[in-house]
Each structure stands twice: as structure tokens, then as C-alpha cells.
Design a protein around this motif. Structure first.
Motif, PDB file in Angstrom:
ATOM      1  N   MET A 182      29.016  16.293  29.379  1.00 54.35           N
ATOM      2  CA  MET A 182      30.173  15.404  29.437  1.00 54.35           C
ATOM      3  C   MET A 182      30.207  14.545  28.174  1.00 54.35           C
ATOM      4  SD  MET A 182      31.178  12.886  32.590  1.00 54.35           S
ATOM      5  CE  MET A 182      30.797  14.205  33.738  1.00 54.35           C
ATOM      6  N   ALA A 183      31.294  14.614  27.418  1.00 55.40           N
ATOM      7  CA  ALA A 183      31.383  13.898  26.148  1.00 55.40           C
ATOM      8  C   ALA A 183      31.561  12.402  26.371  1.00 55.40           C
ATOM      9  CB  ALA A 183      32.552  14.445  25.335  1.00 55.40           C
ATOM     10  N   ASN A 184      31.049  11.617  25.429  1.00 56.83           N
ATOM     11  CA  ASN A 184      31.240  10.169  25.493  1.00 56.83           C
ATOM     12  C   ASN A 184      32.708   9.833  25.299  1.00 56.83           C
ATOM     13  OD1 ASN A 184      28.480  10.008  25.739  1.00 56.83           O
ATOM     14  ND2 ASN A 184      28.140   9.582  23.575  1.00 56.83           N
ATOM     15  N   GLN A 185      33.164   8.772  25.951  1.00 51.47           N
ATOM     16  CA  GLN A 185      34.570   8.423  25.886  1.00 51.47           C
ATOM     17  C   GLN A 185      34.740   6.940  25.585  1.00 51.47           C
ATOM     18  OE1 GLN A 185      36.929  10.681  26.149  1.00 51.47           O
ATOM     19  NE2 GLN A 185      35.693  12.386  26.910  1.00 51.47           N
ATOM     20  N   THR A 186      35.751   6.628  24.780  1.00 52.18           N
ATOM     21  CA  THR A 186      36.236   5.261  24.649  1.00 52.18           C
ATOM     22  C   THR A 186      37.606   5.247  25.295  1.00 52.18           C
ATOM     23  OG1 THR A 186      35.008   4.872  22.604  1.00 52.18           O
ATOM     24  CG2 THR A 186      36.854   3.400  23.083  1.00 52.18           C
ATOM     25  N   GLY A 187      37.653   4.800  26.528  1.00 51.71           N
ATOM     26  CA  GLY A 187      38.899   4.823  27.283  1.00 51.71           C
ATOM     27  C   GLY A 187      39.501   3.444  27.391  1.00 51.71           C
ATOM     28  N   THR A 188      40.810   3.364  27.305  1.00 49.39           N
ATOM     29  CA  THR A 188      41.511   2.083  27.417  1.00 49.39           C
ATOM     30  C   THR A 188      42.626   2.184  28.448  1.00 49.39           C
ATOM     31  OG1 THR A 188      43.060   2.648  25.643  1.00 49.39           O
ATOM     32  CG2 THR A 188      41.039   1.481  25.018  1.00 49.39           C
ATOM     33  N   LEU A 189      42.851   1.086  29.131  1.00 44.43           N
ATOM     34  CA  LEU A 189      43.933   1.003  30.109  1.00 44.43           C
ATOM     35  C   LEU A 189      44.571  -0.371  29.996  1.00 44.43           C
ATOM     36  CD1 LEU A 189      45.534   1.882  32.658  1.00 44.43           C
ATOM     37  CD2 LEU A 189      43.609   1.042  34.016  1.00 44.43           C
ATOM     38  N   LYS A 190      45.875  -0.390  29.813  1.00 45.98           N
ATOM     39  CA  LYS A 190      46.591  -1.668  29.705  1.00 45.98           C
ATOM     40  C   LYS A 190      47.762  -1.645  30.672  1.00 45.98           C
ATOM     41  CE  LYS A 190      48.350  -5.025  26.383  1.00 45.98           C
ATOM     42  NZ  LYS A 190      48.519  -5.361  24.948  1.00 45.98           N
ATOM     43  N   LEU A 191      47.818  -2.681  31.529  1.00 48.09           N
ATOM     44  CA  LEU A 191      48.854  -2.776  32.540  1.00 48.09           C
ATOM     45  C   LEU A 191      49.481  -4.159  32.530  1.00 48.09           C
ATOM     46  CD1 LEU A 191      47.176  -1.222  35.719  1.00 48.09           C
ATOM     47  CD2 LEU A 191      49.001  -0.196  34.368  1.00 48.09           C
ATOM     48  N   THR A 192      50.791  -4.207  32.774  1.00 49.49           N
ATOM     49  CA  THR A 192      51.495  -5.467  32.974  1.00 49.49           C
ATOM     50  C   THR A 192      52.256  -5.390  34.289  1.00 49.49           C
ATOM     51  OG1 THR A 192      51.750  -5.875  30.602  1.00 49.49           O
ATOM     52  CG2 THR A 192      53.251  -7.042  32.070  1.00 49.49           C
ATOM     53  N   PHE A 193      52.159  -6.447  35.080  1.00 45.54           N
ATOM     54  CA  PHE A 193      52.902  -6.533  36.338  1.00 45.54           C
ATOM     55  C   PHE A 193      53.957  -7.630  36.204  1.00 45.54           C
ATOM     56  CE2 PHE A 193      48.904  -4.635  37.492  1.00 45.54           C
ATOM     57  CZ  PHE A 193      49.244  -3.679  38.441  1.00 45.54           C
ATOM     58  N   ARG A 194      55.176  -7.337  36.668  1.00 47.94           N
ATOM     59  CA  ARG A 194      56.296  -8.285  36.536  1.00 47.94           C
ATOM     60  C   ARG A 194      57.105  -8.279  37.828  1.00 47.94           C
ATOM     61  NH1 ARG A 194      59.331  -7.068  31.300  1.00 47.94           N
ATOM     62  NH2 ARG A 194      57.386  -7.972  30.499  1.00 47.94           N
ATOM     63  N   LYS A 195      57.628  -9.425  38.201  1.00 46.30           N
ATOM     64  CA  LYS A 195      58.410  -9.542  39.426  1.00 46.30           C
ATOM     65  C   LYS A 195      59.898  -9.359  39.127  1.00 46.30           C
ATOM     66  CE  LYS A 195      59.540 -12.774  43.175  1.00 46.30           C
ATOM     67  NZ  LYS A 195      59.368 -14.156  43.688  1.00 46.30           N
ATOM     68  N   LYS A 196      60.552  -8.505  39.916  1.00 41.04           N
ATOM     69  CA  LYS A 196      61.995  -8.334  39.820  1.00 41.04           C
ATOM     70  C   LYS A 196      62.721  -9.463  40.558  1.00 41.04           C
ATOM     71  CE  LYS A 196      61.915  -3.235  39.820  1.00 41.04           C
ATOM     72  NZ  LYS A 196      62.404  -2.028  40.533  1.00 41.04           N
ATOM     73  N   GLU A 197      64.017  -9.539  40.355  1.00 36.66           N
ATOM     74  CA  GLU A 197      64.808 -10.562  41.030  1.00 36.66           C
ATOM     75  C   GLU A 197      64.798 -10.379  42.542  1.00 36.66           C
ATOM     76  OE1 GLU A 197      68.727 -10.810  39.474  1.00 36.66           O
ATOM     77  OE2 GLU A 197      68.091 -11.443  37.456  1.00 36.66           O
ATOM     78  N   ASN A 198      64.618  -9.127  43.006  1.00 32.79           N
ATOM     79  CA  ASN A 198      64.597  -8.871  44.451  1.00 32.79           C
ATOM     80  C   ASN A 198      63.227  -9.130  45.075  1.00 32.79           C
ATOM     81  OD1 ASN A 198      63.092  -6.707  43.563  1.00 32.79           O
ATOM     82  ND2 ASN A 198      64.487  -5.123  44.316  1.00 32.79           N
ATOM     83  N   GLY A 199      62.278  -9.618  44.281  1.00 33.28           N
ATOM     84  CA  GLY A 199      60.970  -9.961  44.794  1.00 33.28           C
ATOM     85  C   GLY A 199      59.927  -8.871  44.682  1.00 33.28           C
TER      86      GLY A 199
END
Length: 276
Positions: A1-18
Motif C-alpha cells: 500500500m503506497a504512502n498517501q498525502t490526503g486532504t479533505l476540505k469541507l464547508t457547511f452553510r445554512k440555507k434560508e429554509n434552514g
């Protein structure tokens, strides 16, 4: 299994309907996320975090960067336990988690346990940057290894550093550094004869002694579990747990999650679609 540099970027935002949605999601192999699903009726976005490589190997660096914007509500979990594979000497893995939680927002980061295989060495660094009006529930737990294969504290090292900031000020910094080859972890003063270790962090501006009392009572009445609650600045509850096996640990963590949700969010825990 090869070495990995993994990245994950997430943004959460609220809509007008909640409803909370994900306007930004980027990732590199082996990290990935599934589409949000909704189990609550208040618009909380539930997200599964995935490791397509199946686990963590020596030399890996996995970086998760999550932002929960003002008034948004997010729950992040994993589909299974995090497998920390055998690693050659002087070759460790690094897991970096960064979370920013805005005003009046909710983050529940509820991953499954870390399972360190024989001769693994993993360093986990987690930072939570909160607003004083945020809510946080998060778990960090580790098993002694693959018990069914006779692996019992046969890993080289498991380290986990957790920092919690509120309005830019550090209010908690906890370091866990388990090295079975240097010390017998089950001895008095360390694991006290137990096998599983876990910490839960719950932050809310309405935190009080009644929550700590409820959790302490729950722990006292739970089979195969020892532990207790420490309140920091009357807003952050740090709950430390020792368990006789992973089943006991998982059971009490889920119960504490339910107590926290009812106390501060006014709702009960729900199924996370893991087939349990």
C-alpha cells in the motif's frame, strides 16, 4: 500500500429554509466524502468521511479541514473504525484535523474508534476553533488492537493531541501518548486493568453541573466502564472513559451523545445507518 498525502476540505452553510448544505467540498485520494443525508428535522447535514485506501500506513499524512459557518449544523462520522496498519520502524503516520465552528453553529464529530495494528505508530493532531455560542460534541477513542487476532497493546505508539479554542483563546489542551513497549498500559495509574480508552469533549455556553452529574451517573451504571467528567470554565465538559471492551465503550459513548443532544440541542440521538 503506497504512502498517501490526503486532504479533505469541507464547508457547511445554512440555507434560508434552514437546511445546512455543503457549498464547498474538495478532496484528494484516499480521502472522500459521501453526499449529505438528513436524519434530524432541523436541517442538520450528516456526512460520512471515507478512506478509500482502507486504512492508514506509515508515512501517510491525512489532513481534514472543516468549516461550519454561522447558524449551520453538521454531523461528521465514519463508516467504520479507523485501521492503523503495521508500520516499519521510524515510519509513522500523521492525522491532522482542523475544525472552525461559527457563531450559533453545531458540529458533531463522531468518528468510530481507532484500531492500532501490531507495530503501528500514529500521531493525531486535532484543533477545534469555536465561537462562544457554538456547540461541539466530539469523540477520540482507541482500542488495544485486533483482539480476535491476538493483538493486545502490540502497537508501538498511539498519540493524540487535542486543542480547543474559544474566540481565539486556548481553553483546553489534552495530550495522550500511549507506548505499550515502554510501559504496561493495564497497570494501576494508566489503564487500571481496562483495555479501551476514550475522551469526549462537549462544549456549550449553557453547560452546567447537571450535565456532568447526568453523565457521571450514566458511567457509574454502565457495564465494564470507568470514568468521569471534568468541567472547564463551566462551558466545556471533558469526559474520560476506560472500557473493558469496545462494545462497552461504543455503548456508553452513544448514550452520552444522546444525553448531550437532549441537554443542549433539544433532540435525541438517531441511527447513523451503519447496520448496527
Amino acid at each position: 500500500m503506497a504512502n498517501q498525502t490526503g486532504t479533505l476540505k469541507l464547508t457547511f452553510r445554512k440555507k434560508e429554509n434552514g437546511i445546512t448544505y455543503v457549498p464547498q467540498a474538495s478532496f484528494t485520494y484516499p480521502m472522500r466524502v459521501m453526499s449529505p443525508f438528513y436524519e434530524d428535522d432541523d436541517g442538520t447535514a450528516f456526512i460520512y468521511l471515507l478512506n478509500l485506501g482502507g486504512g492508514v500506513v506509515g508515512g501517510d499524512e491525512l489532513i481534514t479541514d472543516v468549516t461550519v459557518e454561522e447558524n449551520a449544523k453538521a454531523l461528521l462520522t465514519t463508516t467504520s473504525s479507523n485501521k492503523l496498519y503495521r508500520m516499519v520502524p521510524d515510519r509513522h503516520a500523521t492525522i491532522i484535523n482542523k475544525f472552525k465552528i461559527g457563531s450559533n453553529s453545531v458540529l458533531e464529530y463522531y468518528p468510530e474508534s481507532n484500531i492500532p495494528f501490531t507495530e503501528s505508530e500514529t500521531i493525531q493532531l486535532s484543533e477545534f476553533h469555536l465561537n462562544k455560542s457554538s456547540y461541539l460534541f466530539t469523540v477520540d477513542s482507541v482500542t488495544p488492537g485486533r483482539i480476535d487476532r491476538g493483538e493486545f497493546f502490540s502497537y508501538r505508539r498511539y498519540a493524540s493531541n487535542v486543542k480547543i479554542f474559544v474566540d481565539g483563546r486556548l481553553i483546553a489542551y489534552e495530550k495522550t501518548n500511549l507506548k505499550p513497549e515502554n510501559e504496561t498500559l493495564t497497570h494501576i495509574g494508566i489503564m487500571e486493568g481496562y483495555s479501551d480508552y476514550g475522551s469526549i469533549y462537549v462544549y456549550h455556553q449553557s453547560m452546567d453541573e447537571s450535565f456532568a452529574k447526568s453523565v457521571n451517573t450514566l458511567i457509574e451504571n454502565s457495564e465494564g466502564i470507568a470514568g468521569g467528567v471534568t468541567l472547564i470554565e463551566s462551558r466545556l465538559a471533558v469526559i474520560r472513559l476506560l472500557g473493558q471492551n469496545t462494545r462497552h465503550m461504543d455503548n456508553v459513548i452513544e448514550k452520552i451523545w444522546d444525553v448531550s443532544r437532549q441537554s443542549f440541542l433539544g433532540k435525541s440521538s438517531v441511527g447513523l445507518r451503519k447496520g448496527k
